[in-house]
Design an enzyme around this catalytic site. Structure first.
Site, PDB file in Angstrom:
ATOM      1  N   SER A 139      47.067  26.679  52.790  1.00  0.00           N
ATOM      2  CA  SER A 139      46.079  27.752  52.798  1.00  0.00           C
ATOM      3  C   SER A 139      45.203  27.655  54.056  1.00  0.00           C
ATOM      4  O   SER A 139      45.713  27.746  55.173  1.00  0.00           O
ATOM      5  CB  SER A 139      45.256  27.689  51.507  1.00  0.00           C
ATOM      6  N   ASP A 370      51.098  36.588  47.236  1.00  0.00           N
ATOM      7  CA  ASP A 370      49.903  35.772  47.452  1.00  0.00           C
ATOM      8  C   ASP A 370      48.646  36.631  47.336  1.00  0.00           C
ATOM      9  O   ASP A 370      48.497  37.629  48.044  1.00  0.00           O
ATOM     10  CB  ASP A 370      49.976  35.127  48.835  1.00  0.00           C
ATOM     11  N   HIS A 398      50.183  31.105  45.247  1.00  0.00           N
ATOM     12  CA  HIS A 398      49.529  30.459  46.384  1.00  0.00           C
ATOM     13  C   HIS A 398      49.535  28.939  46.282  1.00  0.00           C
ATOM     14  O   HIS A 398      49.472  28.244  47.293  1.00  0.00           O
ATOM     15  CB  HIS A 398      48.091  30.972  46.477  1.00  0.00           C
TER      16      HIS A 398
END
Length: 417
Positions: A139, A370, A398
């Site tokens: 991320s 996502d 995610h």
């Protein structure tokens, strides 16, 4: 002297390093960085290459529990779990440590990806000398990896990114304008799975409007704070969390249960990660102010407006000005947040020309659905980075990296191909 301990088949060694608060002023104030080295006990004597893990966020410390991908990583690497500056044991930034808010707002300009990369380079020199190392970015950690490729690719052997390919050029407003439809789609998915929860959510909102309800810490749970529970929708491991909260929300004659309120508090409070709230929009800023981008973009999406009388829709990864009024962990930081939101002289984080000429092997997992990172932004960036190979999948959300060894295993094979 590094501290070492052993358990669960691994050897853990703690490292600390003093670095400049502002890397452009190396003789000025300093902060401490903390990182934990992890190596499989049966591989300890081996001279394994380093893998630096960069956690998502911003404002999240490195994992303390054993992450699901560690067993796969430890076959090939000596892993370094870095507490990014301001988190965990790396001179933490909280309401308790930020005392002079005017000064702190200026200080926090040095807590973005560019500074994190400079920190990583100092840690690499400290632990590995002049040998490049591998990086795994989850991320926001992937955002940092792109900044690494832009500013210090000589320090990198290979890069693996999961759910972390941002746009190289989108403004904060562009990011959130694209995010709201994805959050609505996750709401639709949630209520299709649990249609009965729509009525319960509306009942909770009505109850919070009619009665002042305090969370365990004494602060008030308002309807809009309750609405932020949708932040969990983007992670497969926590997608059902809201349902588990709602099914035990009421007790007796229409009262909200203590169990519900305690669990809600653990999601809506930023006490453990105030940097997330302070810097979340700033991680996208390049030469412009964020100016509360999520709040401005919300005007185009009346579905989230609780006053319009429609069904309750939960928000996602958005920070609003009122967070700094209603969350006790953030309230003392209101003026700091305002100064950061108004600041416009943010340096650029990515070098498109250098990325286009990149020769460091890069592999990225792009999650088709996502909620946090826009798929189209990721695909455009994947095509703009030289040597980057990507894998787009709807098999994972995610948090795919945390589901087991499969995602990392695939990325290792991709990056070495």
């Amino acid at each position: 002297m590094p501290v070492t301990h052993r358990h669960s088949g691994y050897v853990f060694t703690d490292h600390t390093l003093t670095v400049p608060l502002d890397h452009a002023a190396p003789g000025g104030r300093t902060i401490e960085l903390f990182a934990r080295e992890v190596i499989a006990a049966d591989r300890e004597p081996a001279h394994l290459p380093w893998l630096l893990y960069l956690e998502g966020g911003p404002g999240n410390r490195a994992p303390r529990e054993l992450p699901a991908w560690l067993e796969r990583a430890s076959r090939d690497f000596r892993v370094l779990l870095l507490d990014q500056r301001g988190t965990g044991r790396s001179t933490p930034v909280t309401r308790q440590t930020l005392t002079d808010l005017a000064v702190s707002a200026d200080d926090l300009r040095h807590f973005r990806a560019d500074a994190i990369v400079r920190d990583a380079e100092l840690f690499r020199a400290h632990l590995a000398g002049d040998r490049p190392w591998s990086v795994l970015g989850q991320s926001f950690g992937g955002f940092c990896a792109l900044t690494y490729l832009s500013s210090a690719p000589e320090g990198l052997r290979e890069v693996m990114i999961t759910g972390g390919l941002p746009s190289l050029t989108a403004s904060p407003y562009d990011v959130y304008r694209a995010a709201y439809p994805r959050v609505l789609a996750h709401n639709d998915r949630f209520f299709a799975r649990y249609p009965g929860d729509q009525e319960i959510a509306a009942k909770v909102v009505d109850h919070l409007r009619d009665d002042e309800v305090s969370l365990p810490g004494g602060d008030v749970l308002t309807p809009r704070r309750f609405q932020t529970l949708g932040i969990t929708f983007g992670q497969e491991r926590r997608f059902d969390l809201l349902h588990h909260l709602l099914e035990e929300a009421f007790i007796g004659s229409g009262r909200l249960s203590d169990a519900f309120l305690r669990r809600v508090d653990s999601v809506v409070s930023f006490a453990e990660r105030p940097l997330y709230a302070l810097l979340h929009e700033m991680i996208y800023c390049q030469g412009e102010a964020s100016a509360w981008a999520a709040h401005r973009a919300s005007a185009a999406f009346p579905e989230f407006d609780l006053e319009r009388g429609g069904p309750v829709r939960f928000t996602g990864e958005m920070i609003f000005p009122w967070h700094f009024d209603e969350d006790p962990a953030l309230a003392p930081l209101r003026s700091c947040a305002e100064r950061l939101a108004a600041y416009s002289a943010w340096p650029h984080l990515y070098d498109p020309d250098r990325l286009a000429r990149n020769t460091v092997p890069v592999a990225a997992a792009i999650y088709h659905d996502d909620m946090y990172v826009d798929r189209e932004h990721s695909l455009r960036t994947a095509g703009a980075v030289g040597g980057l190979v990507h894998w787009i999948t709807n098999e994972y959300a995610h948090d795919g990296l945390s589901r087991g060894p499969a995602v990392l295993d695939r990325l290792i094979h991709m990056v070495r191909r």
